[in-house]
Enzyme design. Structure first.
Site, mmCIF file in Angstrom:
data_model
loop_
_atom_site.group_PDB
_atom_site.id
_atom_site.type_symbol
_atom_site.label_atom_id
_atom_site.label_comp_id
_atom_site.label_asym_id
_atom_site.label_seq_id
_atom_site.Cartn_x
_atom_site.Cartn_y
_atom_site.Cartn_z
ATOM 1 N N HIS A 62 0.826 -1.205 0.000
ATOM 2 C CA HIS A 62 0.000 0.000 0.000
ATOM 3 C C HIS A 62 0.863 1.259 0.000
ATOM 4 O O HIS A 62 0.591 2.222 -0.726
ATOM 5 C CB HIS A 62 -0.912 -0.020 1.220
ATOM 6 C CG HIS A 62 -1.708 1.231 1.400
ATOM 7 N ND1 HIS A 62 -1.889 1.807 2.622
ATOM 8 C CD2 HIS A 62 -2.351 2.033 0.512
ATOM 9 C CE1 HIS A 62 -2.616 2.902 2.496
ATOM 10 N NE2 HIS A 62 -2.901 3.069 1.219
ATOM 11 N N GLU A 65 2.046 1.922 -3.398
ATOM 12 C CA GLU A 65 1.025 2.524 -4.264
ATOM 13 C C GLU A 65 1.127 4.048 -4.219
ATOM 14 O O GLU A 65 1.033 4.722 -5.253
ATOM 15 C CB GLU A 65 -0.366 2.078 -3.824
ATOM 16 C CG GLU A 65 -1.506 2.756 -4.563
ATOM 17 C CD GLU A 65 -2.740 2.875 -3.706
ATOM 18 O OE1 GLU A 65 -3.343 3.974 -3.697
ATOM 19 O OE2 GLU A 65 -3.107 1.886 -3.047
ATOM 20 N N HIS A 66 1.350 4.595 -3.037
ATOM 21 C CA HIS A 66 1.512 6.048 -2.894
ATOM 22 C C HIS A 66 2.797 6.526 -3.562
ATOM 23 O O HIS A 66 2.809 7.552 -4.251
ATOM 24 C CB HIS A 66 1.539 6.425 -1.415
ATOM 25 C CG HIS A 66 0.194 6.436 -0.763
ATOM 26 N ND1 HIS A 66 -0.484 7.596 -0.494
ATOM 27 C CD2 HIS A 66 -0.597 5.425 -0.334
ATOM 28 C CE1 HIS A 66 -1.643 7.307 0.086
ATOM 29 N NE2 HIS A 66 -1.729 5.993 0.191
ATOM 30 N N GLU A 144 -3.630 8.531 6.978
ATOM 31 C CA GLU A 144 -4.798 7.845 6.418
ATOM 32 C C GLU A 144 -5.336 6.813 7.401
ATOM 33 O O GLU A 144 -6.542 6.703 7.607
ATOM 34 C CB GLU A 144 -4.435 7.161 5.107
ATOM 35 C CG GLU A 144 -5.575 6.346 4.513
ATOM 36 C CD GLU A 144 -5.109 5.484 3.357
ATOM 37 O OE1 GLU A 144 -5.833 4.533 3.026
ATOM 38 O OE2 GLU A 144 -4.023 5.742 2.806
#
Length: 488
Positions: A62, A65-66, A144
């Site tokens: 994840h 992904e950023h 987040e």
């Protein structure tokens, strides 16, 4: 040049076609022409998700992904967003247990730009990956988690249930968002090694759908992706096989500052890609898919003991899928009363199966959802990638509706009887804090107690529904954003 086979409209495909191609470096390419509107969708799936992570480095898929939106050799900073949006397109990326994907929808005449951008970061991201971008995105992901999981009502429910249904050591025991400790522990070297291993053309599927010229599109793909070297260092994910049944009811009571009591449960269901999984999808639709479902009619309309009741399916290919039950109580109703009513409805369904009217309605509902996805260029591109990555055949996306409509009531009843039972679930019972406890929690900064809770899982995921069990949180400001729809 890559070779492809002739596009043939398969029975049950609604006239949709797709051709498959492979570059010399291993990149699989799927093309589907659709000249209805002058737009084109580009979707790139990498065969890497949280199931590929190891203990102590959860959340890396994840996080990466950023990082993929932080610039590459020829596109610095926010340039990827600026170029796509400046050309009238939209874009995003998501991470799940089983894959990471990136996608753009562009005016058709801007297709080459999208392909060049995706190829540039696949081939050259390491040239731009540095400590500054690593620290920036580490902080974004941690924020987040705070905003969408740790500091919202019921936010860690899916994390808790996943950790129960998939035991310690299982590749699906942790969820994609990442734990604070593991996010802090990730190094720039970890990120570089992760990229080199998984972000290779032979570990990816690229689909392009819409108002395209296939020959020109293939030429652009060969031009921009063809020189990117393959990588052979990827290890397969750990074995996700589990018994069909949990074997007991696993249970936790959570005392937190939540607006209402809640009953949440996760059931082990058949793997995606099987008739049994399609049958389970229909069973959960009859039982909890919308306001015409049995549980909504029983708990919300008739008994008025709940304000919401839903039952959805999280399809998984590498492990048992999850049936996700979510009921929010009404007023002061006790969860035990809700649970007894739910079990009564499940037992009745297992004994009698769906009525012909329920079966027709559930099939129509799921058919519409499938057609909605296949009816947009972006949705079709995503489904073609999904079936190529997870099942080896993108053509299966075009006949999924037909397979769903082939399921019989007897199959639906059978999977419900075999799997929707108390000894095959993990249960969370949410109890709100009293006024005194809420005040005390505010004074000492705590968020409530978990009675009999298991140790914290390695990473967290949204508890909004099992069908949103992935992240989609990259926008032009690198801030969290809600994903546009559920991964099925």
């Amino acid at each position: 040049m890559p070779m492809g086979h002739t596009a043939t409209a398969q029975a049950g495909s609604g006239g949709l076609t797709a051709t498959e191609h492979r570059l010399a470096n291993g990149l699989r390419v799927v093309l589907s022409e659709d000249h209805l509107t002058p737009v084109a969708a580009v979707c790139l799936w990498y065969d890497v998700g949280s199931r590929h992570e190891v203990k102590g480095r959860t959340g890396l898929a994840h996080l990466f992904e950023h990082l993929m939106f932080q610039g590459s050799a020829q596109v610095t900073g926010n340039g990827h967003f600026e170029l796509v949006q400046g050309a009238g397109g939209s874009l995003n990326g998501t991470t799940s247990f089983e894959r990471t994907n990136y996608f753009e929808t562009m005016p058709a005449h801007q297709l080459e730009l999208a392909l060049w951008l995706e190829a540039d970061r696949m081939g050259s991201l390491l040239a731009a990956l540095d400590d500054e971008s690593m620290e920036n995105q580490r902080d974004v992901v941690k924020n987040e988690r705070r905003q969408r999981y740790d500091n919202v009502p019921y936010g860690t429910a899916f994390e808790r249930l996943t950790a129960l249904v998939y035991p310690e050591g299982h590749p699906y025991h942790h969820t994609p968002i990442g734990s604070m400790a593991d996010l802090d522990a990730a190094t720039l070297e970890d990120a570089r090694a992760f990229f080199s291993t998984y972000y290779a053309p032979n570990n990816a599927v690229l689909s392009v759908v819409g108002d395209i010229d296939p020959e020109q599109t293939l030429a652009w793909i060969e031009k921009y992706f063809g020189s990117i070297p393959s990588h052979e260092g990827k290890q397969p994910p750990r074995d996700g096989v589990l018994p069909d049944l949990v074997g007991e009811q696993l249970r936790q009571e959570i005392r937190e500052e939540v607006p209402a009591r809640a009953l949440m449960a996760a059931y082990r269901l058949p793997h995606d890609g099987t008739r049994e999984c399609d049958a389970a999808d229909l069973a959960l639709t009859v039982l909890g898919g919308g306001e015409s479902s049995r549980l909504h009619n029983r708990l919300v309309r008739r008994d008025q003991t709940a304000v919401a009741a839903g039952f959805g399916l999280l399809r998984l290919a590498g492990a048992p899928s999850l049936g996700w039950l979510d009921v929010k109580t009404s007023g002061g109703v006790e969860v035990l009363a809700i649970e007894a009513a739910v079990d009564e409805e499940l037992a009745r369904f297992a004994a009698e199966g769906p009525t012909s009217e329920e079966m027709e309605r559930a099939q129509a509902q799921l058919e519409r959802e499938w057609l909605d996805r296949l009816g947009t260029v972006a949705g079709r591109a995503d489904e073609l990638c999904r079936f190529a990555v997870l099942f080896g055949d993108p053509q299966l996306a075009l006949t999924a509706v037909r397979r769903l409509l082939d399921i019989t009531p007897e199959e639906v009843q059978a999977v419900a009887a075999a799997r929707l039972r108390p000894d095959n679930r993990a249960v969370l019972v949410y109890e709100p804090l009293s006024a005194e406890e809420t005040e005390a929690a505010g004074d000492d900064g705590s968020a409530g107690q978990s009675a009999g809770a298991a140790p914290a899982a390695d990473s967290a995921e949204s508890a909004e529904s099992a069908e949103s069990a992935e992240t989609d949180d990259t926008d032009e400001n690198s801030e969290p954003a809600e994903r546009e729809g559920a991964d099925q």
